[in-house]
Scaffold this motif. Structure first.
Motif, PDB file in Angstrom:
ATOM      1  N   ALA A   1       0.818  -1.215   0.000  1.00  0.00           N
ATOM      2  CA  ALA A   1       0.000   0.000   0.000  1.00  0.00           C
ATOM      3  C   ALA A   1       0.849   1.261   0.000  1.00  0.00           C
ATOM      4  N   VAL A   2       1.925   1.250   0.764  1.00  0.00           N
ATOM      5  CA  VAL A   2       2.689   2.490   0.923  1.00  0.00           C
ATOM      6  C   VAL A   2       3.389   2.897  -0.370  1.00  0.00           C
ATOM      7  N   ILE A   3       3.720   1.930  -1.233  1.00  0.00           N
ATOM      8  CA  ILE A   3       4.402   2.300  -2.478  1.00  0.00           C
ATOM      9  C   ILE A   3       3.437   2.835  -3.533  1.00  0.00           C
ATOM     10  N   PHE A   4       2.153   2.895  -3.220  1.00  0.00           N
ATOM     11  CA  PHE A   4       1.179   3.560  -4.099  1.00  0.00           C
ATOM     12  C   PHE A   4       1.633   4.983  -4.415  1.00  0.00           C
ATOM     13  N   GLY A   5       2.399   5.596  -3.517  1.00  0.00           N
ATOM     14  CA  GLY A   5       2.747   6.999  -3.663  1.00  0.00           C
ATOM     15  C   GLY A   5       3.826   7.292  -4.678  1.00  0.00           C
ATOM     16  N   VAL A   6       4.416   6.263  -5.295  1.00  0.00           N
ATOM     17  CA  VAL A   6       5.493   6.481  -6.258  1.00  0.00           C
ATOM     18  C   VAL A   6       5.125   5.815  -7.573  1.00  0.00           C
ATOM     19  N   THR A   7       5.534   6.393  -8.683  1.00  0.00           N
ATOM     20  CA  THR A   7       5.228   5.813  -9.988  1.00  0.00           C
ATOM     21  C   THR A   7       5.676   4.350 -10.041  1.00  0.00           C
ATOM     22  N   GLY A   8       4.810   3.505 -10.548  1.00  0.00           N
ATOM     23  CA  GLY A   8       5.074   2.062 -10.600  1.00  0.00           C
ATOM     24  C   GLY A   8       4.593   1.321  -9.389  1.00  0.00           C
ATOM     25  N   GLY A   9       4.258   2.048  -8.332  1.00  0.00           N
ATOM     26  CA  GLY A   9       3.877   1.413  -7.073  1.00  0.00           C
ATOM     27  C   GLY A   9       2.547   0.689  -7.124  1.00  0.00           C
ATOM     28  N   VAL A  10       1.557   1.286  -7.789  1.00  0.00           N
ATOM     29  CA  VAL A  10       0.254   0.632  -7.909  1.00  0.00           C
ATOM     30  C   VAL A  10       0.402  -0.655  -8.719  1.00  0.00           C
ATOM     31  N   MET A  11       1.181  -0.584  -9.785  1.00  0.00           N
ATOM     32  CA  MET A  11       1.424  -1.763 -10.615  1.00  0.00           C
ATOM     33  C   MET A  11       2.095  -2.865  -9.804  1.00  0.00           C
ATOM     34  N   GLU A  12       3.138  -2.503  -9.069  1.00  0.00           N
ATOM     35  CA  GLU A  12       3.861  -3.506  -8.287  1.00  0.00           C
ATOM     36  C   GLU A  12       2.976  -4.114  -7.209  1.00  0.00           C
TER      37      GLU A  12
ATOM     38  N   LYS B   1       0.452   0.686 -32.258  1.00  0.00           N
ATOM     39  CA  LYS B   1       1.889   0.444 -32.150  1.00  0.00           C
ATOM     40  C   LYS B   1       2.250  -0.345 -30.893  1.00  0.00           C
ATOM     41  N   LYS B   2       1.409  -0.238 -29.869  1.00  0.00           N
ATOM     42  CA  LYS B   2       1.666  -0.915 -28.594  1.00  0.00           C
ATOM     43  C   LYS B   2       0.417  -1.670 -28.162  1.00  0.00           C
ATOM     44  N   GLU B   3       0.656  -2.782 -27.471  1.00  0.00           N
ATOM     45  CA  GLU B   3      -0.460  -3.576 -26.962  1.00  0.00           C
ATOM     46  C   GLU B   3      -0.140  -4.022 -25.543  1.00  0.00           C
ATOM     47  N   TYR B   4      -1.036  -3.707 -24.628  1.00  0.00           N
ATOM     48  CA  TYR B   4      -0.815  -4.039 -23.220  1.00  0.00           C
ATOM     49  C   TYR B   4      -2.082  -4.666 -22.640  1.00  0.00           C
ATOM     50  N   HIS B   5      -1.900  -5.301 -21.476  1.00  0.00           N
ATOM     51  CA  HIS B   5      -3.036  -5.803 -20.721  1.00  0.00           C
ATOM     52  C   HIS B   5      -3.393  -4.865 -19.564  1.00  0.00           C
ATOM     53  N   PHE B   6      -2.361  -4.219 -18.989  1.00  0.00           N
ATOM     54  CA  PHE B   6      -2.561  -3.429 -17.771  1.00  0.00           C
ATOM     55  C   PHE B   6      -1.649  -2.213 -17.825  1.00  0.00           C
ATOM     56  N   ILE B   7      -2.210  -1.030 -17.573  1.00  0.00           N
ATOM     57  CA  ILE B   7      -1.442   0.220 -17.609  1.00  0.00           C
ATOM     58  C   ILE B   7      -1.675   0.993 -16.319  1.00  0.00           C
ATOM     59  N   GLU B   8      -0.592   1.482 -15.742  1.00  0.00           N
ATOM     60  CA  GLU B   8      -0.682   2.405 -14.600  1.00  0.00           C
ATOM     61  C   GLU B   8      -0.334   3.802 -15.071  1.00  0.00           C
ATOM     62  N   ILE B   9      -1.177   4.772 -14.750  1.00  0.00           N
ATOM     63  CA  ILE B   9      -0.893   6.170 -15.095  1.00  0.00           C
ATOM     64  C   ILE B   9      -1.067   7.039 -13.860  1.00  0.00           C
ATOM     65  N   MET B  10      -0.068   7.869 -13.605  1.00  0.00           N
ATOM     66  CA  MET B  10      -0.128   8.898 -12.567  1.00  0.00           C
ATOM     67  C   MET B  10      -0.015  10.261 -13.245  1.00  0.00           C
ATOM     68  N   ALA B  11      -0.828  11.216 -12.826  1.00  0.00           N
ATOM     69  CA  ALA B  11      -0.837  12.529 -13.475  1.00  0.00           C
ATOM     70  C   ALA B  11       0.456  13.296 -13.242  1.00  0.00           C
ATOM     71  N   CYS B  12       1.057  13.138 -12.075  1.00  0.00           N
ATOM     72  CA  CYS B  12       2.214  13.962 -11.725  1.00  0.00           C
ATOM     73  C   CYS B  12       3.524  13.245 -12.014  1.00  0.00           C
ATOM     74  N   PRO B  13       4.533  13.949 -12.496  1.00  0.00           N
ATOM     75  CA  PRO B  13       5.831  13.330 -12.738  1.00  0.00           C
ATOM     76  C   PRO B  13       6.397  12.723 -11.450  1.00  0.00           C
ATOM     77  N   GLY B  14       6.700  11.434 -11.486  1.00  0.00           N
ATOM     78  CA  GLY B  14       7.186  10.748 -10.296  1.00  0.00           C
ATOM     79  C   GLY B  14       6.089  10.128  -9.463  1.00  0.00           C
ATOM     80  N   GLY B  15       4.826  10.489  -9.759  1.00  0.00           N
ATOM     81  CA  GLY B  15       3.706   9.994  -8.959  1.00  0.00           C
ATOM     82  C   GLY B  15       3.361  10.960  -7.844  1.00  0.00           C
ATOM     83  N   CYS B  16       2.689  10.453  -6.819  1.00  0.00           N
ATOM     84  CA  CYS B  16       2.169  11.300  -5.741  1.00  0.00           C
ATOM     85  C   CYS B  16       3.267  11.964  -4.920  1.00  0.00           C
ATOM     86  N   ILE B  17       4.442  11.359  -4.876  1.00  0.00           N
ATOM     87  CA  ILE B  17       5.545  11.974  -4.126  1.00  0.00           C
ATOM     88  C   ILE B  17       5.862  13.364  -4.639  1.00  0.00           C
ATOM     89  N   ASN B  18       5.528  13.622  -5.907  1.00  0.00           N
ATOM     90  CA  ASN B  18       5.789  14.917  -6.525  1.00  0.00           C
ATOM     91  C   ASN B  18       4.482  15.630  -6.859  1.00  0.00           C
TER      92      ASN B  18
END
Length: 602
Positions: free
Chosen positions: A415-426, A489-506
């Motif tokens: 849960a705590v890594i939700f705050g950084v880009t890639g954290g929700v995915m991980e 051009k790209k094909e994925y099953h799951f995408i994480e997007i954060m609005a802010c550069p770096g994620g919530c930490i920024n």
């Protein structure tokens, strides 16, 4: 990279040939002042504060856009340079609203700091001042044109980093202002409320719309049961408001401070992040197994959601139907928690402490009211919490660590890594992998989804299926990613997007970081370290192993993605109008004109 030899203030050095004079000077500890400059965002030489004297040149030069050349001789501290910088600053101040004591950036203002450094004691150029109304139309951001110094930093971050483009230069000469086209307010245009303009602004021309007084009023009302929740990224940055080193983790002190402010219960949004993983993870599995809409895209970031509604409505069905952790927590507090404690939801006030200004807009969405009342009543930023703690004269630095309150304060490392880009995915992969295989992961860190690259891709094996995932942070990167998906051009099953550069930490509500500190420190990396360190320190690091998550499903929700959880924890989104093409073109034209003029190195 080839190098050139230059002399700066009698020091002869070798630097890469692609350096500017500003970069060369800072590489040897010579600090040339800047105001409009923001590394990799706004490098236009507009404010003229970084002037230097170059041997052989008739006029002073702006060092932030001046390329080095072999044999160049530069002076950064001559009488001519000092007088020019001071005169330039006095001219900027002559049309600036100088009510520093009542400004949100008092003692944390780059203009104020420069005035002190350059010894400005009076303003010899008193003349006509602009007197324009505040823009209060947004639910998240306040724009004060009377404090704007026309540096262009907000324009650049909005247009180039976020690719939203709702801010631009209007009029010319003394009449120039920065704002949306046609004198519209931020609430009348497709602003996504991310607050990156606030983070970029060196003065108090942009700030969050404060909710502090509403929270104090609720705390003083004995008829109200006031509950607070804190987002993962807040603990990684709140200490900066009290002089602690960037990246200092202050989880326990934060809980203690909130209790001393008078909140009836202090909960952790991390609990709801674990809940989100349970819902989102099972939603992903359902889509993979049942031919659902793919790629599934995360829905935790309200700035990203609004960006999608305005710019990519064709992807709305791809969004996870899960509410954000903030909203899930509010819904659970006003239902499960209220029932267990025999409290009428109308008497509960839910306050969120968020690193994000867009959360203010999100909390006011009509569709986020699962119990008939808004899931969240008030949102304050990390900065606002810092102000409240200071107003209460709490000695934050020396507070003892305290725990969150039970049940809704329990969380895992995922849960705590939700705050950084890639954290929700991980976090999702940690749970989905074990649900699919029925086996415990040998290694729970998914290093391939970590890091600060704008777009990251990975392939993850889940049982007999290879799942393609992608992560983007900053809506400019989201735009690139989605355009590739649209084009096939790209094909994925799951995408994480954060609005802010770096994620919530920024996020746009995090403590201000000056352009100078941005140049010397990796803000995103330092704050991310704090969250990863807390993850590693947790006894339980997978959302589905949180005993309190198991309890809430057993006692109340039933099962992930079941009928009750869908009613409380899921939502929907709808397309929003965007700018007419002419307006967007107008922004680009005005911004291009400004940059062309400002880059002229006279």
């Amino acid at each position: 990279m080839n190098k050139v030899t230059i002399t700066i203030d009698n020091q002869t050095i070798e630097v890469p040939e692609n350096y500017t004079v500003l970069e060369a000077a800072r590489s040897i500890g010579i600090d040339i002042p800047t105001l409009c400059y923001l590394k990799d965002v706004n490098e236009v030489g507009a404010c003229r504060m970084c002037l230097v004297e170059v041997e052989g040149a008739r006029n002073l030069q702006t060092s932030c856009v001046l390329p080095v050349r072999d044999g160049m001789v530069v002076k950064t501290n001559t009488k001519k340079v000092r007088e020019a910088r001071k005169a330039t600053l006095e001219l900027i101040l002559s049309n600036h609203e100088r009510e520093c004591l009542t400004c949100s950036r008092n003692n944390n203002c780059e203009l104020q700091a420069l005035a002190e450094e350059l010894g400005v004691r009076d303003i010899p150029f008193e003349g006509e001042k602009t007197n324009l109304p505040l823009d209060l139309s947004s639910k998240s951001v306040v724009r004060d044109p009377n404090k704007c110094i026309l540096c262009g930093r907000c324009v650049s971050v909005c247009a180039q980093v976020q690719t939203v483009g709702v801010l631009g230069f209007r009029e010319r000469g003394f009449e120039t202002t920065v704002g949306p086209a046609y004198d519209k307010g931020l609430g009348e245009v497709p602003c996504i409320n991310c607050g990156q303009c606030i983070a970029a602004c060196p003065v108090g021309a942009l700030r969050e719309k404060e909710s502090i007084d509403y929270v104090w009023e609720a705390l003083d009302d004995d008829s109200k049961h006031v509950v607070v929740q804190t987002a993962p990224a807040v603990r990684a940055a709140l200490g900066e408001e009290f002089g602690l080193e960037m990246g200092t983790r202050v989880t326990g002190r934060m809980a203690a401070a909130l209790r001393r402010l008078g909140f009836d219960k202090v909960f952790d949004t991390d609990f709801a992040a674990d809940l989100t993983i349970m819902e989102e993870g099972h939603e992903l599995l359902g889509r993979l197994q049942n031919g659902g809409k793919l790629p599934m895209i995360t829905s935790c970031s309200p700035g990203w959601i609004k960006f999608c509604e305005h710019n990519y409505p064709e992807f709305l069905d791809n969004l996870s139907t899960c509410k954000s952790p903030q909203e899930m927590m509010g819904a659970v507090i006003k239902s499960y928690y209220a029932e267990k404690n025999n409290i009428d939801p109308k008497d509960i006030v839910v306050v969120s402490v968020m690193p994000c200004t867009a959360k203010k807009f999100e909390a006011d969405r009509e569709e986020l009211a699962a119990t008939g009342y808004q899931d969240v009543d008030y949102v304050i930023t990390t900065r606002e919490l810092g102000r409240m703690i200071k107003q209460a004269r709490i000695d934050f630095v020396n507070l003892p660590d305290e725990d969150f309150d039970e049940i809704l304060g329990e969380s895992t490392g995922a849960a705590v890594i939700f705050g950084v880009t890639g954290g929700v995915m991980e976090a999702a992969l940690r749970t989905v992998a074990e649900v699919v295989t029925g086996k415990e992961l040998e290694k729970i860190e998914f290093e391939q989804v970590r890091g600060m690259e704008g777009i990251k891709e990975a392939e993850v094996t889940l049982g007999d299926k290879t799942v393609k995932v992608a992560i983007a942070h900053g809506t400019g990167n989201a735009r690139k990613l989605l355009d590739d998906v649209k084009a096939g051009k790209k094909e994925y099953h799951f995408i994480e997007i954060m609005a802010c550069p770096g994620g919530c930490i920024n996020g746009g509500g995090q403590p201000h970081v000056s352009a100078k500190d941005r140049y010397t420190k990796d803000v995103k990396a330092e704050r991310a370290k704090a969250l990863y360190a807390e993850d590693e320190a947790k006894t339980i690091r997978k959302s589905h192993e949180n005993p309190m998550i198991k309890k809430i499903y057993e006692e109340y929700l039933g099962e992930p993605n079941g009928h009750k959880s869908h009613k409380l924890l899921h939502t929907h989104y709808a397309p929003r109008d965007n700018y007419p093409v002419d307006d967007e073109a107008n922004f680009k034209e005005i911004t291009a004109d400004f940059k062309e003029a400002a880059a002229c190195n006279e």
